[in-house]
Design an enzyme around this catalytic site. Structure first.
Site, PDB file in Angstrom:
ATOM      1  N   HIS A  43     -31.180  13.578  10.145  1.00  0.00           N
ATOM      2  CA  HIS A  43     -30.111  14.628  11.259  1.00  0.00           C
ATOM      3  C   HIS A  43     -30.520  15.903  11.352  1.00  0.00           C
ATOM      4  CE1 HIS A  43     -27.254  12.288   8.353  1.00  0.00           C
ATOM      5  NE2 HIS A  43     -27.790  11.635   9.060  1.00  0.00           N
ATOM      6  N   GLU A 149     -19.426   9.316  17.636  1.00  0.00           N
ATOM      7  CA  GLU A 149     -18.237  10.109  18.260  1.00  0.00           C
ATOM      8  C   GLU A 149     -18.918  10.547  19.698  1.00  0.00           C
ATOM      9  OE1 GLU A 149     -16.791  12.297  14.136  1.00  0.00           O
ATOM     10  OE2 GLU A 149     -17.141  13.327  16.148  1.00  0.00           O
ATOM     11  N   TYR A 159     -15.735  20.351  15.055  1.00  0.00           N
ATOM     12  CA  TYR A 159     -15.425  18.936  15.418  1.00  0.00           C
ATOM     13  C   TYR A 159     -15.509  18.192  14.043  1.00  0.00           C
ATOM     14  CZ  TYR A 159     -15.648  20.237  19.960  1.00  0.00           C
ATOM     15  OH  TYR A 159     -15.273  20.522  21.142  1.00  0.00           O
TER      16      TYR A 159
END
Length: 181
Positions: A43, A149, A159
């Site tokens: 990530h 998403e 978010y």
């Protein structure tokens, strides 16, 4: 071997004599974020793209440290926005290689929030685009194990990662309660 084995780096380079190749000797590091889990590229980041406003948007993942996504003093887990249209040769030592756009939500805060952050609460935002009709920024964020998403991003918005994921957030906002109930 990479010169930056455990960092997320955003650099500027000049074009070499070959217009398809960067001149690596001209590198100017704009952003250097150490990885939470050195040696593991989880990530780390996603796409870099110039928006319609000519600013550079940077999708920065949480680097497998979900707390980063809710920490406004950490660039990870956020969409960053910077203005790179400054003189590439600083006129003095320490001159900025980029500027903070005045419309960034944390541009003038006194709370220690990083002014590069445009929106936060992302796990692994990998792609972004702008809607050709509305101009809205749309970001794809990779979920943990159940949900992916697609978010319409607004400046300063959270978010939800790692507090919520996918439709859990939307379901809650709609007042529908537990997804399983």
């Amino acid at each position: 071997e990479s010169k930056y084995p455990t960092h997320n780096i955003v650099s500027r380079m000049r074009v070499s004599a070959d217009p398809d190749v960067a001149d690596y000797n001209s590198e100017q590091v704009l952003i250097d974020v150490p990885q939470f889990d050195p040696g593991n590229a989880y990530h780390c980041g996603g796409q870099l793209a110039f928006g319609n406003d000519k600013n550079l948007y940077i999708a920065m993942g949480d680097n497998r440290n979900s707390a980063s996504a809710q920490n406004l003093s950490d660039l990870q887990g956020s969409i960053l926005r910077i203005n790179v249209h400054v003189d590439p040769e600083p006129v003095a030592f320490g001159a900025p290689l980029y500027q903070i756009p005045p419309g960034n939500p944390f541009a003038n805060n006194t709370s220690g929030y990083l002014p590069e952050i445009y929106a936060y609460g992302f796990r692994s935002p990998i792609r972004m685009t702008w809607d050709p009709v509305s101009g809205a920024l749309i970001v794809n964020d990779i979920g943990l194990s159940s949900w992916e998403e697609v978010n319409i991003v607004t400046k300063g918005a959270n978010y939800g990662w790692a507090e919520r994921e996918g439709p859990e957030q939307v379901w809650e906002e709609l007042g529908r309660g537990d997804l399983n109930g």
